[in-house]
Design a protein around this motif. Structure first.
Motif, PDB file in Angstrom:
ATOM      1  N   LEU C  28       0.804  -1.220   0.000  1.00  0.00           N
ATOM      2  CA  LEU C  28       0.000   0.000   0.000  1.00  0.00           C
ATOM      3  C   LEU C  28       0.841   1.276   0.000  1.00  0.00           C
ATOM      4  O   LEU C  28       0.328   2.370   0.209  1.00  0.00           O
ATOM      5  CB  LEU C  28      -0.949  -0.012   1.209  1.00  0.00           C
ATOM      6  N   LYS C  31      -0.440   3.983  -2.465  1.00  0.00           N
ATOM      7  CA  LYS C  31      -1.893   3.880  -2.587  1.00  0.00           C
ATOM      8  C   LYS C  31      -2.594   5.125  -3.101  1.00  0.00           C
ATOM      9  O   LYS C  31      -3.795   5.095  -3.343  1.00  0.00           O
ATOM     10  CB  LYS C  31      -2.536   3.383  -1.295  1.00  0.00           C
ATOM     11  N   ASP C  36      -7.962   8.783  -9.035  1.00  0.00           N
ATOM     12  CA  ASP C  36      -8.692   9.354 -10.179  1.00  0.00           C
ATOM     13  C   ASP C  36      -8.280   8.749 -11.515  1.00  0.00           C
ATOM     14  O   ASP C  36      -8.599   9.298 -12.571  1.00  0.00           O
ATOM     15  CB  ASP C  36      -8.537  10.886 -10.234  1.00  0.00           C
ATOM     16  N   THR C  38      -8.483   5.285 -13.960  1.00  0.00           N
ATOM     17  CA  THR C  38      -9.357   4.133 -14.154  1.00  0.00           C
ATOM     18  C   THR C  38      -8.702   3.103 -15.067  1.00  0.00           C
ATOM     19  O   THR C  38      -8.231   3.442 -16.145  1.00  0.00           O
ATOM     20  CB  THR C  38     -10.708   4.584 -14.764  1.00  0.00           C
ATOM     21  N   LEU C  52      -8.555 -11.451 -10.597  1.00  0.00           N
ATOM     22  CA  LEU C  52      -8.558 -10.993  -9.207  1.00  0.00           C
ATOM     23  C   LEU C  52      -7.259 -10.279  -8.839  1.00  0.00           C
ATOM     24  O   LEU C  52      -7.278  -9.249  -8.168  1.00  0.00           O
ATOM     25  CB  LEU C  52      -8.819 -12.174  -8.264  1.00  0.00           C
ATOM     26  N   SER C  53      -6.134 -10.816  -9.268  1.00  0.00           N
ATOM     27  CA  SER C  53      -4.854 -10.210  -8.862  1.00  0.00           C
ATOM     28  C   SER C  53      -4.655  -8.856  -9.529  1.00  0.00           C
ATOM     29  O   SER C  53      -4.086  -7.939  -8.926  1.00  0.00           O
ATOM     30  CB  SER C  53      -3.685 -11.148  -9.184  1.00  0.00           C
ATOM     31  N   GLN C  55      -7.088  -6.784 -10.421  1.00  0.00           N
ATOM     32  CA  GLN C  55      -7.959  -5.868  -9.668  1.00  0.00           C
ATOM     33  C   GLN C  55      -7.312  -5.479  -8.346  1.00  0.00           C
ATOM     34  O   GLN C  55      -7.314  -4.314  -7.963  1.00  0.00           O
ATOM     35  CB  GLN C  55      -9.314  -6.523  -9.381  1.00  0.00           C
ATOM     36  N   LYS C  56      -6.777  -6.480  -7.653  1.00  0.00           N
ATOM     37  CA  LYS C  56      -6.161  -6.208  -6.351  1.00  0.00           C
ATOM     38  C   LYS C  56      -4.995  -5.243  -6.509  1.00  0.00           C
ATOM     39  O   LYS C  56      -4.847  -4.295  -5.725  1.00  0.00           O
ATOM     40  CB  LYS C  56      -5.700  -7.514  -5.701  1.00  0.00           C
ATOM     41  N   LEU C  59      -6.331  -1.787  -7.053  1.00  0.00           N
ATOM     42  CA  LEU C  59      -6.890  -1.248  -5.810  1.00  0.00           C
ATOM     43  C   LEU C  59      -5.772  -0.822  -4.865  1.00  0.00           C
ATOM     44  O   LEU C  59      -5.873   0.200  -4.183  1.00  0.00           O
ATOM     45  CB  LEU C  59      -7.794  -2.282  -5.137  1.00  0.00           C
ATOM     46  N   ASN C  64      -9.487   3.246  -9.809  1.00  0.00           N
ATOM     47  CA  ASN C  64     -10.820   2.719 -10.087  1.00  0.00           C
ATOM     48  C   ASN C  64     -10.694   1.554 -11.066  1.00  0.00           C
ATOM     49  O   ASN C  64      -9.848   1.585 -11.959  1.00  0.00           O
ATOM     50  CB  ASN C  64     -11.705   3.785 -10.742  1.00  0.00           C
ATOM     51  N   ASN C 297       0.314 -15.979  -5.662  1.00  0.00           N
ATOM     52  CA  ASN C 297       0.290 -14.751  -4.849  1.00  0.00           C
ATOM     53  C   ASN C 297       1.096 -13.644  -5.514  1.00  0.00           C
ATOM     54  O   ASN C 297       0.717 -12.474  -5.489  1.00  0.00           O
ATOM     55  CB  ASN C 297       0.865 -15.056  -3.457  1.00  0.00           C
ATOM     56  N   ARG C 299       1.353 -12.928  -8.467  1.00  0.00           N
ATOM     57  CA  ARG C 299       0.657 -12.291  -9.593  1.00  0.00           C
ATOM     58  C   ARG C 299       0.267 -10.851  -9.240  1.00  0.00           C
ATOM     59  O   ARG C 299       0.333  -9.945 -10.084  1.00  0.00           O
ATOM     60  CB  ARG C 299      -0.592 -13.103  -9.977  1.00  0.00           C
TER      61      ARG C 299
END
Lengths: 314, 314, 314
Positions: C28, C31, C36, C38, C52-53, C55-56, C59, C64, C297, C299
């Motif tokens: 993080l 972070k 702003d 995307t 999933l990875s 997206q993670k 994030l 976004n 992990n 990834r």
């Protein structure tokens, strides 16, 4: 709290219900609790209320949400130990569960009963496999045999609407064109036994729920008799546990306005979706005594309470 | 503003266009307006531009976004009053709409025409049912008979590109291998009547749009004549309103470079997706006069303006 | 960095690996870098880890995320220049790519090989078309012929687990019931050539990867010989490049515990999903030497490094 797999994970239903009602008064009061935490919602089946209310609950807590539909977006999973995976399944749950848990802080999973083999369904292989192979909390968004977020919601809704006296709650089976799982009824029965209430189940012969779930709860095979003086009528179809997966469309069991007249001006509840004029008549669900919409609203607060408890202890 | 169902919900197209152009200059100027607000995007049909631009608009306003595909992720809905739901539909829109609206602050819905029965489509049962049964604002992301976010986008794009003189705008029908709804054309026609412009529609005999939409707008059955001196050529296929759902692949109506030479160096517009070399020739869409990409870009600002107006008044 | 299309876009694998390991220590720490901004994730095929990875990772950087499944949610795309689009495809990639890039700051795309025509696959028309028609960075989430996020992950995992001496890395083909692309193997081979290692490929005759990818890497058709003294055994099925798309289920090539005994106590790697007891025996993947879960992990950190580099330079 670690997992929310079953309504049995609720240590005190009264306490939990009161906490959820507090959340409902101010849903954004913990909006930083979930900061930098990610929930993965894994769907093996369709979902409307659960999909949206669980997302809303997570957003209220400031969490990130990742949604994954295993139907179509991912790989079909194998659950058998020692399976030689030369058929349709591309990935074993051992890997899938461990891998996914590394990308998330909490998992929530929906995986319905297949209604093909009772032992398979009651083994709860999908949810239990994910719980076994992950080391993060897992929330049941309706598994083969239980729907504890719904049952917690129902407890909230009953509490909000209960009369001064000890209420009479009737769980009534209803007809349905399609064979449905016992999950909602099972969790409702487990929850209702924890409430201060007279609780009766009514259904046709042959639709008994598993005895390890109903325990000592009285069963009345005469629906009209059961409905007498009820304060809450909770209607739900389920297919047979004994002749596993058999359903019935016997319209004699449909909930009508006439039957509701036998009650003590009872509130009408249903988890939704509901087949109008098959399960219940329009006149009942559209009446003032129907609290199904508020019941669905409470899904958010049930999910938010569970998430809050998980976030506070992990 | 409450709902954005139709281009008729725009009180002044010029004012709205100017507001949208201001948003486009600084898309993040209202990035806290939507804090703690959730938009639910409900898709009953495929979507690319609408799906992404509406999400982007909501994110620019700081909203949470929940996306729900009713095809596959949820239950199939029943719309009939009094229906005996013993067939394929699992949930009535009465419940679905009320329930969903409790989890969201704004809904946006896409539900195309089925092109099977004109009265059914023009009743707008999906959008109108959601509007009827929810008490939160509903945005039309293309319904059976209208696409007002597209029409607002088109007004923005025309304004950005208009000549000094009063422009001539031509809406031309074009051939298509598949029967398409009249929604985009309907909303464009409703919008164009509000603009300061000479507006003409051209299409083959039998492809007249509904007269309650076209009103006094001149129709020219001779495409080449209509295109003369045009400043904007807006091309779109639609299937027949009269012989409802009938389409045509008549390649004589395709937009070619030769036909564009008849215009006043007109800008070429299309809502996309477009079938190249069926609806228009590569030479037209790839020319400098084609503004279809900027037009698609403006989808974000149209959606953002509508969302902003909703957030400011709820 | 502009695009991350191929492992060749990595200027120094060692530097990148070290940067990724730093990110893993404190995911993080950047972070707000993506505030702003995307990312649009476009899936033309199923995905679990990548979905999933990535997206993670986004994030973790405060971005976004918009997810779009082209299978079902959008329109089927046409790629041919000059195509007359009167068949099934509704939209040309020329429009789709330009349009989508206006709603996003970064695109990530998954589009598998079709394994029907080698030239078509090796032209990489999906990824290359999106790169051609957008002016925002494009990340390869597995294309027809490469999976560079996986290869970067693999380099991280090997570095974390490598012995003091120069490691011997063996890429071994394994049997599979379904024809699979060469993408993972291709990118692994390209990556491994950049590492300080003895690198050997082993597979049956007829399963040679493209020579422009393997270059001078030694190929041993004797699996047991190749495995001798290996420090890392990377297992993967791929279908034939020569007889394009032909697969084999030859169980003699399955990785067993006995074969692993030939190695220098090698770590076992696989990109997942993996067919247990077809590609590898349970005894191998469940052993302490298996690092497939940690590999998965990583990834997240590979994707996060790529995104970070893109965000820092755009």
């Amino acid at each position: 709290m670690n997992n929310y797999f079953s309504i049995k994970d609720v240590d005190s239903i009264d306490t939990w219900v009161n906490e959820a009602i507090e959340i409902k008064k101010n849903p954004l009061s913990d909006k930083t609790l979930g900061a930098d935490k990610t929930i993965g919602l894994l769907f093996f089946n369709p979902s409307l209320r659960t999909r949206l209310s669980t997302q809303k609950a997570a957003l209220n807590l400031g969490m990130n949400v990742i949604v994954m539909n295993f139907t179509g977006e991912g790989w079909s999973l194998e659950y058998g130990d020692g399976a030689v995976m030369d058929q349709g399944n591309s990935e074993h749950v051992k890997e899938a569960a461990q891998v996914v848990s590394q990308y998330c802080d909490v998992l929530a999973i929906r995986a319905f009963a297949k209604l093909e083999n009772r032992d398979d369904d009651y083994e709860e292989k999908v949810l239990k496999s994910f719980i076994k192979y992950t080391d993060i909390p897992v929330i049941n968004m309706e598994s083969a045999t239980g729907h504890p977020l719904q049952a917690l919601t129902d407890a909230i809704t009953i509490t909000e609407n209960k009369p001064i006296h000890k209420p009479k709650i009737v769980l009534s089976w209803a007809p349905h064109p399609k064979a449905l799982p016992q999950a909602v009824a099972n969790s409702f029965v487990e929850m209702a036994q924890q409430m201060e209430a007279d609780f009766v189940i009514t259904h046709p012969v042959g639709f008994e729920l598993a005895s390890q779930i109903t325990n000592e709860v009285p069963i009345d095979y005469n629906q009209e008799n059961a409905l007498k003086d009820a304060d809450f009528v909770y209607v739900k179809n389920w297919s047979s546990y004994e002749e596993y997966g058999k359903t019935s469309q016997d319209q004699n069991w449909k909930i009508t306005k006439e039957k509701m007249k036998l009650t003590n001006n009872a509130k009408f509840m249903h988890c939704l979706p509901v087949r109008r004029n098959v399960v219940i008549d329009d006149a009942v669900i559209d009446s003032d005594n129907s609290i199904v919409i508020e019941q669905a609203n409470n899904r958010t607060y049930a999910a938010q309470l569970v998430l809050k408890k998980i976030l506070e202890t992990t």
